[in-house]
Design an enzyme around this catalytic site. Sequence first.
Site, PDB file in Angstrom:
ATOM      1  N   THR A 367       0.742  -1.229   0.111  1.00  0.00           N
ATOM      2  CA  THR A 367      -0.074  -0.019  -0.037  1.00  0.00           C
ATOM      3  C   THR A 367       0.835   1.244   0.012  1.00  0.00           C
ATOM      4  O   THR A 367       2.187   1.273   0.488  1.00  0.00           O
ATOM      5  CB  THR A 367      -0.930   0.090   1.275  1.00  0.00           C
ATOM      6  OG1 THR A 367      -0.325  -0.211   2.284  1.00  0.00           O
ATOM      7  CG2 THR A 367      -2.180  -0.897   1.074  1.00  0.00           C
ATOM      8  N   ASN A 387      -2.319  -4.593  -3.924  1.00  0.00           N
ATOM      9  CA  ASN A 387      -2.265  -5.778  -2.575  1.00  0.00           C
ATOM     10  C   ASN A 387      -0.895  -6.046  -2.119  1.00  0.00           C
ATOM     11  O   ASN A 387      -0.177  -5.233  -1.634  1.00  0.00           O
ATOM     12  CB  ASN A 387      -3.072  -6.994  -3.249  1.00  0.00           C
ATOM     13  CG  ASN A 387      -3.559  -7.733  -2.214  1.00  0.00           C
ATOM     14  OD1 ASN A 387      -3.916  -7.279  -1.146  1.00  0.00           O
ATOM     15  ND2 ASN A 387      -3.802  -9.038  -2.354  1.00  0.00           N
TER      16      ASN A 387
END
Length: 557
Positions: A367, A387
């Site tokens: 992230t 992800n």
Amino acid sequence: MDFKYSSEGYNSEQSYKEFKSAAVVCNNEVTCTVGKNILTEGGSVVDAAIASMLTLGVVSFQSAGLGGGFYMIYYNAETMEDYFVDAKAQASHAVDGDFYTGNEYAMTYGRSSICVPGELKGYWEAHKKFGKLPWSRIFEPAIELAENGFKITAGCETWIRVTVPKLKENKRLRSLVTRADGSFKKAGDIIVRPEYAKTLRHIVKHGADEFYNGSMTNDILKDIHDGFGFPSSISHDDFAQYKVRIEESVKMTLNDDHTLITSGAPSGGPVLAYILNILNGYHFTEEDWKKNRVLTYHRIVEAIKFAFYKRTHIEDPYFSDEVDELVNQMTCEKHAEEIKRKIDDCRTYSSEHYGEKMAQVPNDPGTAHVGVIGPDGSAVAITSTINHPFGSNVVGERTGIIFNDQINGFFFLEKSEDSLTYSKNQIGPGRRALSSTCPTIILNNSSTAATVKMILGGAGSARIINSTALTIMYHLWFGMNINESVKSRRIHHIWDPNTLEIEKGMDEETIQGLKNLGHKIEMVSGYLSTVQAISRIPGNKIAAKCDCRKGGYPDGY
């Protein structure tokens, strides 16, 4: 897994700065400056956030980019309205959940792990609604870096070393991050992404529709289906039918003085709100932190355990009428008080005390977060993800896009003779997976007009939620300035397994006190996620902090 990024050449003192009018924070100083420049040209905070995140998608390609998706919270200071933009990746309409059951490789690596990216469509819709500068200007910094090259960060080097060697099939990714002598590139080495630059230029000229329902869609699909691994079920219709969701934010009052605004389901926002809602009832002060630190941490951990159990019931609200009711319960003061009464100040309990056995939720560790406050007082918190680091490991030959592995964000039902594990977060056609990301804005409550007090968000899988909650508590309840709040040691618990993680460096008296209350403790030698934060401080100044655990310097004016 513990990670220690190299701090060579990094000046942690520069990770905290104060400004008069505007500020941008993220884990890369180049992208902070990009956002600052957009603001000085008269761009909106949304313009600045998009430009920064586009640039971050080039230089932090292990975490973000056009192959992923994001959540955004936007607060308009003039209208005093807030918006939650959900542009997360979405499963195809032909996805078959049974195919993935027991197949960890298919859900994590290669083309079968890819969901339809929402990143660009989200930028397009947000810019149309809230932007000021031309679309082309927003893309210029990202294009320049992709074409001319940029230096690999220490964080990227770590993820290359940890992630890339796991697979032999990821040839295009290996080529991107490998030196001429065959060794992996390191921090400071230059990377150029010409195919990605061409893709960005094409989008500038033709807009987002070209990506989702045009000739570029065909190139993207070819890139996906030419990738390695098991086949993908993604089709042209999946791209054409993708829609950005602009929804109501999750809001609640914090001790009467502040209003929390965060992302809604299926993000980590409701869980963040639930933790703070339970703890609101203690009316924590600086004295609790100074004189009763063990008890204070114990209460925080217990609230976290109740919240993470509740998290297993959250799913994509477009596919369940129960989710809105659940989120309303999590932000209800009366319900939070009922949960608070279940917290025992003298001991902790096994996982079953907090709720019946449920399947745990997958992590989303790849992230990147950007926070922006503008001279007009408006603000954006945006968190993007592909992800896992480098997502699916599939790099498009034609587009240069690194595609997500968001399929791994779902839970896949498995039955055994003696148990049935269950989760609401199950895959299905057109669904969006549960996420830990929780971009957040906090307002100062006022009888005249609310003003932005904090903007924050983080990176680091499920640890994002607890790290964000702790930063808020450290700053608003325990009297720390924003620099101390972000730097302070962190704890992490996810209810099940029943283990409390603590960053090394916390004082031994507190650790022993928690052990005496029954907590099973695991010391973490790396860090428990990273947080980027902005706070308005006395003197009407803006304090901006980039987490020195990962790097980056804020910028503003």
